[in-house]
Design a protein around this motif. Structure first.
Motif, short mmCIF file in Angstrom:
data_model
loop_
_atom_site.label_atom_id
_atom_site.label_comp_id
_atom_site.label_asym_id
_atom_site.label_seq_id
_atom_site.Cartn_x
_atom_site.Cartn_y
_atom_site.Cartn_z
N ILE A 166 5.34 -5.65 -6.62
CA ILE A 166 6.60 -4.94 -6.32
C ILE A 166 7.29 -5.63 -5.13
O ILE A 166 8.50 -5.82 -5.13
CB ILE A 166 6.32 -3.45 -6.03
N GLY A 167 6.50 -6.02 -4.15
CA GLY A 167 7.05 -6.74 -3.00
C GLY A 167 7.76 -8.01 -3.46
O GLY A 167 8.87 -8.31 -3.01
N ASN A 168 7.11 -8.75 -4.36
CA ASN A 168 7.72 -9.99 -4.88
C ASN A 168 9.03 -9.70 -5.59
O ASN A 168 10.02 -10.40 -5.43
CB ASN A 168 6.76 -10.65 -5.88
N ARG B 108 1.67 -2.93 4.44
CA ARG B 108 1.23 -4.16 5.10
C ARG B 108 1.31 -5.34 4.12
O ARG B 108 1.80 -6.41 4.43
CB ARG B 108 -0.20 -3.98 5.61
N ARG B 109 0.86 -5.10 2.90
CA ARG B 109 0.92 -6.15 1.88
C ARG B 109 2.35 -6.56 1.58
O ARG B 109 2.65 -7.73 1.40
CB ARG B 109 0.33 -5.63 0.56
N GLN B 110 3.20 -5.56 1.47
CA GLN B 110 4.60 -5.87 1.12
C GLN B 110 5.27 -6.62 2.26
O GLN B 110 6.09 -7.49 2.02
CB GLN B 110 5.36 -4.60 0.76
N HIS B 111 4.90 -6.32 3.48
CA HIS B 111 5.44 -7.09 4.61
C HIS B 111 5.06 -8.55 4.46
O HIS B 111 5.82 -9.44 4.79
CB HIS B 111 4.88 -6.56 5.93
N ILE C 139 12.88 -8.90 5.34
CA ILE C 139 13.57 -7.63 5.14
C ILE C 139 13.13 -6.64 6.20
O ILE C 139 11.94 -6.39 6.36
CB ILE C 139 13.28 -7.07 3.73
N PRO C 140 14.07 -6.14 6.97
CA PRO C 140 13.67 -5.23 8.05
C PRO C 140 13.08 -3.94 7.50
O PRO C 140 13.59 -3.37 6.54
CB PRO C 140 14.99 -4.95 8.78
#
Ligand code: PEP
Ligand code: MN
Length: 365
Positions: free
Chosen positions: A296-298, A347-350, A356-357
């Motif tokens: 999802i982060g990607n 944390r993973r998505q960061h 992205i703030p």
């Protein structure tokens, strides 16, 4: 007619293993699979001939011609053979061809008229019949189907736990809903109860963990879909495994303390083993969840999407809490647990969204 009526399905020391393709596709496929399964600890060869597909247009099975292929399996490998029946015609043809075991599929179990029709067609026979749980979480409907067969005089009736259709997305194709087999076993400890991890998982990755849990819960056996080339299967391609993979899985499982003659034993060791397996499953699921969070982060990065969605998180937490409460879990415990899981996802998505703030802790998933 079935001539092997003296044979009994009931698992003894070892779990009963049923394996074979989701569907019989060609004579060559059926025979080659059966020959590969012959000396692997498999007791019964399965192959669907009449396939109850959820939507039209998919492969609906070879039908009657494939019964002769199963007879060749019996003759050439000595394996017992099983297939699914859903109406009188299937039962009659199965009996005429000496099929050893019949099973009733999940969609059929949900329909008492269909089950009664099958029970009536089976009157006066001695063939063992296995009943899959219905697609909905109704233990009484499952038990009712079993009772209809028993009332028709079938002596060897067993149950197959294959999970229930999920509401919305799930990591499973069919949620295991372990409460169902546990309840059935409490109500009917005398029944043979086996687990079908293939249709619960819907994929090869989750299969072993489900099988382990089932055996840790003292189920009597497993039904596992097996195909020479799983990716090319005409049905259920994602969940089938090769005969070689099945051999490896059974070897792994045989190192486990399996259900033995003492099905109801619940000494401390057994219970600890159950806890170990359940924890392993939790770890598998957490790992899977984190992979999805990373994906999802990607996706967000590629689409330039905003990250911060406090509402989505609040909604998720509320949904999880009410589900957890309905399953006798403590609210504070579940909130803290999901807070931690969520922090780790963030944390993973960061990791994949460095530019992205992010404000506060809430990241929509
Ligand atoms: C099957 O065993 O191939 C099958 C159709 O299973 P279910 O009835 O569990 O969906
Ligand atoms: Mn299948």
């Amino acid at each position: 007619m079935n001539t092997k009526s003296a044979w009994t399905l009931k698992a003894q020391e070892q779990p009963l293993i049923i394996a074979g393709p989701c569907s019989a596709e060609t004579e060559a496929q059926v025979l080659a699979t059966a020959h590969q399964l012959k000396d692997t600890g498999v007791n019964i060869f399965r192959a669907g001939i009449w396939k109850p597909r959820t939507r039209p247009g998919s492969f609906e099975g070879i039908g009657r011609p494939a019964l002769a292929w199963l007879q060749r399996v019996q003759a050439e490998t000595g394996l017992r053979v099983a297939t699914e029946v859903a109406n009188t015609k299937h039962v009659e043809q199965g009996l005429q061809h000496g099929i050893d075991v019949l099973w009733i599929g999940a969609r059929t179990t949900a329909n008492p008229f269909a089950v009664q029709e099958i029970a009536d067609a089976l009157k006066g026979t001695a063939i063992p019949v296995l009943v899959k749980n219905p697609v909905n979480p109704d233990v009484n409907l499952w038990l009712g189907a079993i009772e209809r067969l028993e009332k028709a005089g079938i002596k060897q009736v067993g149950a197959i736990h294959r999970g229930i259709s999920p509401l919305g997305k799930s990591v499973y194709r069919n949620n295991p809903e372990w409460n169902m087999p546990i309840t059935l076993k409490k109500l009917r400890p005398d029944l043979l109860l086996i687990n079908d991890p293939s249709h619960i998982a819907g994929n090869r990755q989750l299969l072993a963990g489900i099988a382990e849990t089932a055996l840790a819960l003292h189920m009597d056996g497993l039904m596992i879909e097996t195909h020479l080339q799983p990716e090319a299967a005409w049905s259920d391609a994602h969940q089938q495994i090769t005969p070689q993979a099945l051999r490896e899985l059974l070897a792994k499982l045989s190192g486990r303390p399996l259900a033995s003659g003492t099905r109801s034993t619940t000494d401390l060791n057994d219970m600890r083993h159950s806890i170990d397996y359940i924890d392993e499953q939790l770890i598998d699921l957490l790992s899977y969840r984190m992979q999805v969070a990373t994906e999802i982060g990607n996706y967000k990065m590629q689409h330039g999407l905003a990250v911060f969605q406090q509402e989505r998180w609040a909604e998720l937490l509320e949904k999880h809490t009410s589900l957890a409460l309905s399953k006798n879990l403590n609210e504070e415990f579940i909130t803290q647990l999901f807070d931690r899981i969520h922090q780790e996802s963030v944390r993973r998505q960061h990791g994949v969204l460095p530019l992205i703030p992010v404000r506060a802790v809430a990241v929509g998933q």
